[in-house]
Design a protein around this motif. Structure first.
Motif, PDB file in Angstrom:
ATOM      1  N   GLN A   1      10.708 -17.921  29.385  1.00  0.00           N
ATOM      2  CA  GLN A   1       9.401 -19.474  29.406  1.00  0.00           C
ATOM      3  C   GLN A   1       9.224 -20.114  30.510  1.00  0.00           C
ATOM      4  O   GLN A   1      10.189 -20.514  31.165  1.00  0.00           O
ATOM      5  CB  GLN A   1       9.618 -20.250  28.527  1.00  0.00           C
TER       6      GLN A   1
ATOM      7  N   ASN B   1       8.255 -19.373  17.280  1.00  0.00           N
ATOM      8  CA  ASN B   1       9.603 -20.193  17.767  1.00  0.00           C
ATOM      9  C   ASN B   1       8.472 -21.890  16.955  1.00  0.00           C
ATOM     10  O   ASN B   1       7.779 -21.864  18.090  1.00  0.00           O
ATOM     11  CB  ASN B   1      10.177 -20.631  19.058  1.00  0.00           C
TER      12      ASN B   1
ATOM     13  N   GLU C   1      14.552 -21.261  29.808  1.00  0.00           N
ATOM     14  CA  GLU C   1      12.934 -22.745  29.911  1.00  0.00           C
ATOM     15  C   GLU C   1      12.184 -23.046  31.161  1.00  0.00           C
ATOM     16  O   GLU C   1      14.152 -23.333  32.519  1.00  0.00           O
ATOM     17  CB  GLU C   1      12.916 -23.509  28.917  1.00  0.00           C
TER      18      GLU C   1
ATOM     19  N   TYR D   1       0.315 -23.446  22.215  1.00  0.00           N
ATOM     20  CA  TYR D   1       1.456 -22.045  22.035  1.00  0.00           C
ATOM     21  C   TYR D   1       1.484 -21.514  24.169  1.00  0.00           C
ATOM     22  O   TYR D   1       0.903 -21.240  24.735  1.00  0.00           O
ATOM     23  CB  TYR D   1       0.958 -20.843  21.614  1.00  0.00           C
TER      24      TYR D   1
ATOM     25  N   ASP E   1      18.200 -24.898  21.386  1.00  0.00           N
ATOM     26  CA  ASP E   1      17.998 -25.975  21.967  1.00  0.00           C
ATOM     27  C   ASP E   1      18.257 -26.044  23.132  1.00  0.00           C
ATOM     28  O   ASP E   1      19.012 -27.173  22.950  1.00  0.00           O
ATOM     29  CB  ASP E   1      16.566 -26.271  21.405  1.00  0.00           C
TER      30      ASP E   1
ATOM     31  N   LYS F   1      18.898 -21.358  23.838  1.00  0.00           N
ATOM     32  CA  LYS F   1      18.182 -21.303  24.850  1.00  0.00           C
ATOM     33  C   LYS F   1      18.301 -22.342  26.368  1.00  0.00           C
ATOM     34  O   LYS F   1      18.793 -23.664  25.635  1.00  0.00           O
ATOM     35  CB  LYS F   1      16.739 -21.900  24.459  1.00  0.00           C
TER      36      LYS F   1
ATOM     37  N   ASN G   1       9.854 -26.034  16.220  1.00  0.00           N
ATOM     38  CA  ASN G   1      11.175 -26.961  16.605  1.00  0.00           C
ATOM     39  C   ASN G   1      11.337 -28.228  15.394  1.00  0.00           C
ATOM     40  O   ASN G   1      10.470 -27.732  14.825  1.00  0.00           O
ATOM     41  CB  ASN G   1      10.906 -27.982  17.633  1.00  0.00           C
TER      42      ASN G   1
ATOM     43  N   GLU H   1       6.436 -20.323  21.370  1.00  0.00           N
ATOM     44  CA  GLU H   1       6.810 -21.378  20.692  1.00  0.00           C
ATOM     45  C   GLU H   1       5.777 -22.550  20.475  1.00  0.00           C
ATOM     46  O   GLU H   1       4.767 -22.552  21.178  1.00  0.00           O
ATOM     47  CB  GLU H   1       7.101 -22.423  22.370  1.00  0.00           C
TER      48      GLU H   1
ATOM     49  N   GLU I   1      14.006 -23.482  16.709  1.00  0.00           N
ATOM     50  CA  GLU I   1      14.896 -24.492  16.817  1.00  0.00           C
ATOM     51  C   GLU I   1      15.719 -25.778  16.978  1.00  0.00           C
ATOM     52  O   GLU I   1      14.202 -27.246  16.867  1.00  0.00           O
ATOM     53  CB  GLU I   1      13.952 -24.374  18.898  1.00  0.00           C
TER      54      GLU I   1
END
Ligand code: C2E
Ligand code: CA
Ligand code: CA
Ligand code: CA
Length: 281
Positions: A259, A115, A239, A41, A179, A200, A117, A56, A149
């Motif tokens: 992030q 979050n 990110e 994570y 994403d 993102k 994916n 995430e 995402e």
């Protein structure tokens, strides 16, 4: 050095890699049965005050011979063979249960979000909405605490059939994030018809902020994307934030959450717990 937290071999071993790819592909189903996958994570933080907003879930494979493999090594193979559907279901279930557990442990029931994916194959799978509804029902996690995402490229040219499940999920209160935004050359006007609530921004833009002074063109682009996103009532996450200078630039440009290694590398679930506790004092 390739970035993206990859665990790759150097090119001279390309042959070995090709064999490994075949070996990995055939080993995938049993690996899922044997519980060889685990999740790390990585926190998402509010750029304003640095507090943890959520995390995430990033899957890894603890392979008995090759050690820990990053998702870039096996997600494409799982996509190709369809194993991504049960693997993705496992990730979702595990991550949602973890999020529920964090919520239990924080007396104030803080707004920790999770979050997860979703790959293109999962998007096309007819059981998607049912699976997600089941997972949320079983865990008791509020739909608003889950963010799915989906890459920008998976949605380029998406027709209504593909968007329908995402719309249903959005109506349930689940957030959808676009994403790797900025890498897919999508028509910006298209954003209006997508059921997304978060952009993102891809790491490639964040990289321009690392230079001193920051790349002026990248800054203009980020500024433009943020203003467009906010006018469409979308939140912007960045990110790949690796330095304090980057974080400051991106905060000044109006990005909402971030992030990256500057805050924390992906890690065990306990790490998120201690970061949240640190915020609370
Ligand atoms: P992504 O969704 O774009 O995830 C972000 C990647 O950037 C992660 O790589 C993360 O470890 C890495 N990263 C985070 N902060 C930094 C930073 O400050 N600097 C740099 N250089 N890298 C950073 P990771 O974990 O190797 O994951 C790679 C990709 O694999 C993900 O890219 C995502 O597309 C995919 N993936 C991971 N877990 C899953 C999953 O459960 N399901 C599916 N379908 N795909 C997954
Ligand atoms: Ca992601
Ligand atoms: Ca990304
Ligand atoms: Ca990426």
């Amino acid at each position: 050095s390739a970035g993206g937290n990859r665990y790759e071999r150097a090119d001279p071993e390309a042959d070995a890699r090709a064999i490994t790819r075949h070996g990995l592909t055939t080993a995938l189903p049993a690996a899922l049965d044997r519980g060889e996958f685990f999740i790390e994570y990585q926190p998402l933080v509010h750029l304003g005050d640095g507090t943890v907003h959520g995390a995430e879930a990033l899957v890894r494979w603890c392979h008995p011979q090759h050690g820990v493999l990053g998702p870039d090594r096996f997600i494409p193979l799982a996509e190709h063979t369809g194993l991504i559907v049960p693997l993705g279901r496992w990730v979702l279930d595990e991550a949602v249960r973890q999020a529920r557990f964090w919520k239990h442990r924080h007396a104030d029931g803080g707004p920790l979000r999770i979050n997860v994916n979703l790959s293109p194959t999962q998007l096309h799978h007819p059981g998607l909405v049912g699976d997600i509804t089941d997972v949320l029902d079983r865990s008791g996690l509020a739909p608003g605490a889950l963010c799915l995402e989906v890459t920008e490229s998976a949605l380029i040219g998406a027709d209504e059939d593909l968007l329908k499940p995402l719309r249903q999920l959005a109506e349930m209160g689940v957030d959808i994030a676009l994403d790797d935004f900025g890498t897919g050359y999508s028509n910006l006007a298209n954003l209006r018809r997508l059921p997304v609530s978060v952009l993102k921004l891809d790491r490639s833009f964040t990289r321009g902020m690392q230079q001193h002074p920051a790349d002026p063109v990248d800054m203009k682009i980020v500024e433009g994307i943020v203003s467009l996103a906010h006018s469409l009532e979308l939140a912007v996450t960045v990110e790949g934030v690796e330095t304090a200078a980057q974080a400051e630039q991106l905060r000044a440009l109006g990005c909402d959450t971030a992030q990256g290694w500057y805050y924390a590398r992906p890690g065990a679930p306990d790490r998120i717990h201690s970061l949240v506790l640190a915020d609370a004092v």
